[in-house]
Design a protein around this motif. Structure first.
Motif, PDB file in Angstrom:
ATOM      1  N   PHE A   1     -21.616 -27.517 -24.330  1.00 43.20           N
ATOM      2  CA  PHE A   1     -21.813 -28.645 -25.235  1.00 43.20           C
ATOM      3  C   PHE A   1     -21.897 -29.932 -24.418  1.00 43.20           C
ATOM      4  O   PHE A   1     -21.382 -30.013 -23.306  1.00 43.20           O
ATOM      5  CB  PHE A   1     -20.598 -28.790 -26.170  1.00 43.20           C
ATOM      6  CG  PHE A   1     -20.658 -27.990 -27.435  1.00 43.20           C
ATOM      7  CD1 PHE A   1     -21.380 -28.435 -28.528  1.00 43.20           C
ATOM      8  CD2 PHE A   1     -19.942 -26.808 -27.553  1.00 43.20           C
ATOM      9  CE1 PHE A   1     -21.394 -27.718 -29.717  1.00 43.20           C
ATOM     10  CE2 PHE A   1     -19.954 -26.081 -28.727  1.00 43.20           C
ATOM     11  CZ  PHE A   1     -20.681 -26.538 -29.814  1.00 43.20           C
ATOM     12  N   ASN A   2     -22.492 -30.950 -25.000  1.00 40.53           N
ATOM     13  CA  ASN A   2     -22.446 -32.301 -24.448  1.00 40.53           C
ATOM     14  C   ASN A   2     -21.238 -32.972 -25.118  1.00 40.53           C
ATOM     15  O   ASN A   2     -21.342 -33.451 -26.248  1.00 40.53           O
ATOM     16  CB  ASN A   2     -23.741 -33.045 -24.763  1.00 40.53           C
ATOM     17  CG  ASN A   2     -23.709 -34.489 -24.325  1.00 40.53           C
ATOM     18  OD1 ASN A   2     -22.791 -34.945 -23.652  1.00 40.53           O
ATOM     19  ND2 ASN A   2     -24.720 -35.235 -24.736  1.00 40.53           N
ATOM     20  N   ARG A   3     -20.102 -32.955 -24.444  1.00 40.17           N
ATOM     21  CA  ARG A   3     -18.864 -33.468 -25.040  1.00 40.17           C
ATOM     22  C   ARG A   3     -18.867 -34.994 -25.046  1.00 40.17           C
ATOM     23  O   ARG A   3     -19.007 -35.618 -24.001  1.00 40.17           O
ATOM     24  CB  ARG A   3     -17.660 -32.904 -24.293  1.00 40.17           C
ATOM     25  CG  ARG A   3     -17.581 -31.379 -24.450  1.00 40.17           C
ATOM     26  CD  ARG A   3     -16.484 -30.728 -23.642  1.00 40.17           C
ATOM     27  NE  ARG A   3     -16.634 -31.044 -22.236  1.00 40.17           N
ATOM     28  CZ  ARG A   3     -15.634 -31.402 -21.442  1.00 40.17           C
ATOM     29  NH1 ARG A   3     -14.416 -31.467 -21.883  1.00 40.17           N
ATOM     30  NH2 ARG A   3     -15.861 -31.677 -20.171  1.00 40.17           N
ATOM     31  N   LEU A   4     -18.729 -35.567 -26.233  1.00 45.45           N
ATOM     32  CA  LEU A   4     -18.737 -37.013 -26.389  1.00 45.45           C
ATOM     33  C   LEU A   4     -17.391 -37.611 -25.993  1.00 45.45           C
ATOM     34  O   LEU A   4     -16.365 -36.924 -25.996  1.00 45.45           O
ATOM     35  CB  LEU A   4     -19.093 -37.378 -27.826  1.00 45.45           C
ATOM     36  CG  LEU A   4     -20.465 -36.890 -28.314  1.00 45.45           C
ATOM     37  CD1 LEU A   4     -20.709 -37.316 -29.749  1.00 45.45           C
ATOM     38  CD2 LEU A   4     -21.582 -37.404 -27.399  1.00 45.45           C
ATOM     39  N   SER A   5     -17.402 -38.896 -25.688  1.00 46.49           N
ATOM     40  CA  SER A   5     -16.171 -39.556 -25.266  1.00 46.49           C
ATOM     41  C   SER A   5     -15.302 -39.985 -26.443  1.00 46.49           C
ATOM     42  O   SER A   5     -14.105 -40.201 -26.282  1.00 46.49           O
ATOM     43  CB  SER A   5     -16.480 -40.770 -24.382  1.00 46.49           C
ATOM     44  OG  SER A   5     -17.267 -41.698 -25.092  1.00 46.49           O
ATOM     45  N   ASN A   6     -15.888 -40.104 -27.635  1.00 40.13           N
ATOM     46  CA  ASN A   6     -15.124 -40.496 -28.818  1.00 40.13           C
ATOM     47  C   ASN A   6     -14.633 -39.258 -29.557  1.00 40.13           C
ATOM     48  O   ASN A   6     -15.426 -38.513 -30.144  1.00 40.13           O
ATOM     49  CB  ASN A   6     -15.981 -41.359 -29.753  1.00 40.13           C
ATOM     50  CG  ASN A   6     -16.188 -42.746 -29.215  1.00 40.13           C
ATOM     51  OD1 ASN A   6     -15.265 -43.544 -29.237  1.00 40.13           O
ATOM     52  ND2 ASN A   6     -17.365 -43.029 -28.695  1.00 40.13           N
ATOM     53  N   ASN A   7     -13.331 -39.051 -29.495  1.00 44.81           N
ATOM     54  CA  ASN A   7     -12.662 -37.937 -30.168  1.00 44.81           C
ATOM     55  C   ASN A   7     -11.429 -38.518 -30.852  1.00 44.81           C
ATOM     56  O   ASN A   7     -10.780 -39.406 -30.297  1.00 44.81           O
ATOM     57  CB  ASN A   7     -12.259 -36.866 -29.157  1.00 44.81           C
ATOM     58  CG  ASN A   7     -13.462 -36.289 -28.445  1.00 44.81           C
ATOM     59  OD1 ASN A   7     -14.160 -35.456 -28.975  1.00 44.81           O
ATOM     60  ND2 ASN A   7     -13.728 -36.763 -27.233  1.00 44.81           N
ATOM     61  N   LEU A   8     -11.114 -38.017 -32.026  1.00 46.75           N
ATOM     62  CA  LEU A   8      -9.987 -38.571 -32.780  1.00 46.75           C
ATOM     63  C   LEU A   8      -8.839 -37.588 -32.838  1.00 46.75           C
ATOM     64  O   LEU A   8      -9.061 -36.377 -32.913  1.00 46.75           O
ATOM     65  CB  LEU A   8     -10.407 -38.895 -34.220  1.00 46.75           C
ATOM     66  CG  LEU A   8     -11.269 -40.120 -34.462  1.00 46.75           C
ATOM     67  CD1 LEU A   8     -12.683 -39.916 -33.987  1.00 46.75           C
ATOM     68  CD2 LEU A   8     -11.259 -40.468 -35.930  1.00 46.75           C
ATOM     69  N   GLU A   9      -7.638 -38.127 -32.817  1.00 43.92           N
ATOM     70  CA  GLU A   9      -6.419 -37.359 -33.045  1.00 43.92           C
ATOM     71  C   GLU A   9      -5.709 -38.020 -34.216  1.00 43.92           C
ATOM     72  O   GLU A   9      -5.142 -39.102 -34.083  1.00 43.92           O
ATOM     73  CB  GLU A   9      -5.543 -37.364 -31.801  1.00 43.92           C
ATOM     74  CG  GLU A   9      -6.187 -36.652 -30.630  1.00 43.92           C
ATOM     75  CD  GLU A   9      -5.410 -36.810 -29.335  1.00 43.92           C
ATOM     76  OE1 GLU A   9      -4.258 -37.307 -29.359  1.00 43.92           O
ATOM     77  OE2 GLU A   9      -5.961 -36.443 -28.282  1.00 43.92           O
ATOM     78  N   ILE A  10      -5.784 -37.378 -35.366  1.00 42.69           N
ATOM     79  CA  ILE A  10      -5.251 -37.955 -36.602  1.00 42.69           C
ATOM     80  C   ILE A  10      -3.836 -37.450 -36.838  1.00 42.69           C
ATOM     81  O   ILE A  10      -3.606 -36.247 -36.966  1.00 42.69           O
ATOM     82  CB  ILE A  10      -6.163 -37.608 -37.798  1.00 42.69           C
ATOM     83  CG1 ILE A  10      -7.551 -38.215 -37.578  1.00 42.69           C
ATOM     84  CG2 ILE A  10      -5.546 -38.075 -39.106  1.00 42.69           C
ATOM     85  CD1 ILE A  10      -8.584 -37.820 -38.620  1.00 42.69           C
ATOM     86  N   SER A  11      -2.905 -38.385 -36.879  1.00 40.24           N
ATOM     87  CA  SER A  11      -1.507 -38.049 -37.173  1.00 40.24           C
ATOM     88  C   SER A  11      -1.307 -37.992 -38.678  1.00 40.24           C
ATOM     89  O   SER A  11      -1.865 -38.799 -39.424  1.00 40.24           O
ATOM     90  CB  SER A  11      -0.570 -39.095 -36.576  1.00 40.24           C
ATOM     91  OG  SER A  11      -0.639 -39.044 -35.175  1.00 40.24           O
ATOM     92  N   LEU A  12      -0.510 -37.025 -39.104  1.00 43.78           N
ATOM     93  CA  LEU A  12      -0.235 -36.832 -40.528  1.00 43.78           C
ATOM     94  C   LEU A  12       1.238 -37.138 -40.805  1.00 43.78           C
ATOM     95  O   LEU A  12       2.064 -36.228 -40.843  1.00 43.78           O
ATOM     96  CB  LEU A  12      -0.555 -35.396 -40.944  1.00 43.78           C
ATOM     97  CG  LEU A  12      -1.958 -34.885 -40.668  1.00 43.78           C
ATOM     98  CD1 LEU A  12      -2.085 -33.420 -41.047  1.00 43.78           C
ATOM     99  CD2 LEU A  12      -2.995 -35.721 -41.399  1.00 43.78           C
ATOM    100  N   PRO A  13       1.574 -38.414 -41.008  1.00 39.42           N
ATOM    101  CA  PRO A  13       2.964 -38.745 -41.311  1.00 39.42           C
ATOM    102  C   PRO A  13       3.402 -38.124 -42.633  1.00 39.42           C
ATOM    103  O   PRO A  13       2.697 -38.220 -43.643  1.00 39.42           O
ATOM    104  CB  PRO A  13       2.960 -40.273 -41.411  1.00 39.42           C
ATOM    105  CG  PRO A  13       1.674 -40.716 -40.792  1.00 39.42           C
ATOM    106  CD  PRO A  13       0.716 -39.581 -40.953  1.00 39.42           C
TER     107      PRO A  13
END
Length: 184
Positions: free
Chosen positions: A136-148
């Motif tokens: 894959f062409n891995r993008l630099s924008n990746n999210l880590e969503i916290s679930l409080p």
């Protein structure tokens, strides 16, 4: 530039998953005039455990569900993989779906959006190795969503998805811009 198709692949198939509400929010915030975004729900695709005789890298598919999966994926120029962290890893249905194919993924831009109590960093780390192997062409924008816990109801769903996900809106706009740039 023509409109690029981006697929958000929901990587969890658990009945109580929160992924569909995150995917809906992502779609609304990722889609632009240059990006047409669809949700691909692995629970609806329902691939069995990898059951092809040949290696996926051979591109010789015998089974209808594999051919259908290949045809669907070939219709997209890029992907967002949306998945929870399970015991520091990512869900088996996502790994299975990725392993079914090979050349269909090659060179396509991909972003990871992980989620969990602490955002899913370990799961994203583990999946990044698989994405590298699939070229894959891995993008630099990746999210880590916290679930409080305070923002979830007694069924593990957001009380107010827009409010809970608002802190990630800027990151999704950045991801949208990166997809547009890479695919432009």
């Amino acid at each position: 530039m023509s409109v690029a198709k981006i697929g958000i692949i929901i990587g969890s198939t658990r009945p109580s998953r929160i992924g569909p509400s995150i995917a809906t929010w992502l779609k609304q915030n990722l889609q632009t005039a240059d990006l047409n975004v669809d949700i691909i729900d692995l629970a609806k695709i329902n691939l069995p455990l990898l059951d092809e005789t040949h290696m996926p890298s051979d591109g010789h598919y015998e089974l209808k569900h594999t051919k259908d999966w290949s045809n669907l994926i070939q219709g997209y120029q890029g992907f967002v993989l949306l998945f929870p962290q399970y015991n520091w890893g990512y869900p088996a249905p996502l790994k299975n779906a990725l392993d079914y194919l090979y050349s269909e993924w090659r060179g396509k831009p991909v972003s990871m959006v992980s989620y969990g109590g602490r955002g899913g960093y370990q799961a994203a780390l583990a999946l990044s190795l698989v994405l590298r192997g699939l070229k894959f062409n891995r993008l630099s924008n990746n999210l880590e969503i916290s679930l409080p816990a305070a923002e979830l109801d007694d069924k593990g769903q957001f009380k107010d998805p827009a409010k809970s996900l608002a802190p990630y809106k800027f990151d999704v706009r950045q991801l949208s811009a990166e997809f547009t740039h890479v695919l432009g």
